[in-house]
Design an enzyme around this catalytic site. Structure first.
Site, short mmCIF file in Angstrom:
data_model
loop_
_atom_site.label_atom_id
_atom_site.label_comp_id
_atom_site.label_asym_id
_atom_site.label_seq_id
_atom_site.Cartn_x
_atom_site.Cartn_y
_atom_site.Cartn_z
N CYS A 94 0.37 10.56 3.50
CA CYS A 94 0.27 9.23 4.19
C CYS A 94 1.23 8.15 4.50
O CYS A 94 1.18 7.52 4.34
CB CYS A 94 -0.79 8.61 3.10
SG CYS A 94 -2.45 8.68 3.14
N HIS B 256 0.05 0.75 4.37
CA HIS B 256 -0.74 1.73 4.22
C HIS B 256 -2.35 1.39 4.94
O HIS B 256 -2.42 1.12 3.63
CB HIS B 256 -0.46 3.02 3.51
CG HIS B 256 -1.02 4.36 3.66
ND1 HIS B 256 -1.55 5.02 5.21
CD2 HIS B 256 -1.42 4.63 3.00
CE1 HIS B 256 -2.70 5.99 4.32
NE2 HIS B 256 -2.92 6.31 2.75
N ASN C 253 -8.95 5.83 6.82
CA ASN C 253 -7.27 6.31 6.80
C ASN C 253 -6.67 7.29 7.68
O ASN C 253 -7.36 8.24 7.53
CB ASN C 253 -7.43 6.89 5.30
CG ASN C 253 -6.28 7.09 4.88
OD1 ASN C 253 -4.82 7.71 5.76
ND2 ASN C 253 -6.11 7.36 3.42
#
EC number: 2.3.1.180
Length: 329
Positions: A113, A255, A285
């Protein structure tokens, strides 16, 4: 001269996987998912013949059109991904082929990520050194390819998508990528967020497939705690290093792991939620895709003005985390 973002783009697949869809697949419900993650739906690349390179290729083509560049003018392509089409060649090389960027060299970065920020920081060095004029940075993941849709702890979180930017030299001093801090912690991170199967330690066998080792595993509680602390700390460090107060920050671009992490990070930083972009409710996500997708939405929405102060923060498997300060030109 600093590297500045001269174009942004994003690609989200048309397929939608809603919480109601997941209710029919798992022991879960819409209210439970939204209360814990803030996610209502996520995008899925359903065509089995299309993978991460397809989404990144779509982003790359948009970037060239938006900036008015010919593919031959690109000198470097960096793709951040943890779901490459295959172990090798790199997804970046596949994107190079898709758009015909015959003069660019290309490579991938895998920092999960945090991958886009790692790639953005890496790419900016080539601009700053004066060795490259046009660099493309893309973050994208087809997370649906490594999700166990019998595991509600991970199936509800992730979606597919990609985003990217073009970097060029800033038009004047004091703009562009002004600061970056990157961190890793393999000691504490290696056991809490991982995919065991498919590498040289656990190559594909009947046993690894039967044991679901080719799907993502996450210790949600440990990751949540580490993510909030790490993203808030690196954001505070970036702000302190550059003399920024919460009032000076135009946008916090975090994020998009889940809404609770985003809100907790903003609260710890003392930044009002009105200055925090969140699209996790619509996309879930998308791993390396989250931050560039957010940047593209802000850009297309007219929310980025000359002199806007952006603080980009991320946290991912490894552990990896980082922060980048961008002054929009």
């Amino acid at each position: 001269m600093n590297a500045a973002i001269s174009a942004t783009a994003r690609y989200l697949p048309e397929g939608v996987l809603s919480n109601l869809d997941l209710e029919r697949m798992l022991d879960t419900n819409d209210e439970w998912i939204r209360s814990r993650t803030g996610i209502s739906e996520r995008r899925i690349l359903r065509d089995p013949k299309k993978a991460t390179s397809y989404m990144c290729g779509e982003v790359a083509s948009q970037l060239l059109r938006k900036r008015g560049l010919a593919a031959e003018e690109l000198e470097l392509i960096i793709v951040a991904t943890m779901t490459p089409d295959m172990m090798f060649p790199s997804t970046a090389c596949l994107v190079q082929d898709i758009i015909g960027a015959k003069n660019a060299w290309a490579f991938d970065i895998n920092a999960a990520c945090s991958g886009f920020l790692y790639a953005l920081n890496t790419a900016s060095q080539f601009i700053k050194a004066g060795t490259h004029k046009n660099v493309m940075v893309i973050g994208g993941d087809k997370m649906s390819s490594i999700i166990d849709y019998t595991d509600r702890s991970t199936a509800i979180l992730f979606g597919d998508g990609a985003g990217g930017v073009i970097l060029e030299a800033a038009e004047s001093e004091g703009f562009g990528v002004l600061d970056a801090r990157m961190y890793s912690d393999g000691t504490n991170g290696k056991d809490h967020l991982l995919m065991k199967g498919g590498g040289s330690l656990h190559p594909a066998t009947h046993d690894t497939v039967d044991q679901h080792l080719h799907y993502i595993y996450q210790d949600g509680r440990m990751v949540f705690k580490s993510a909030v602390t790490s993203m808030a700390d690196v954001a505070a460090e970036i702000m302190e290093r550059n003399g920024l107060t919460s009032d000076d920050v135009s946008w916090l671009v975090p994020h998009q792991a889940n809404q609770r992490i985003i809100s907790a990070t903003a609260e710890r930083m003392g930044i009002d939620e009105s200055k925090v972009i969140s699209n996790v409710g619509r996309y879930g996500n998308t791993t390396a895709g989250t931050i560039p997708i957010c940047l593209s939405e802000l850009d297309d929405g007219g929310h980025l003005e000359h002199g806007s102060n952006l603080v980009l923060v991320s946290f991912g498997a490894g552990y990896t985390w980082g922060g980048v300060y961008v002054k929009w030109q």
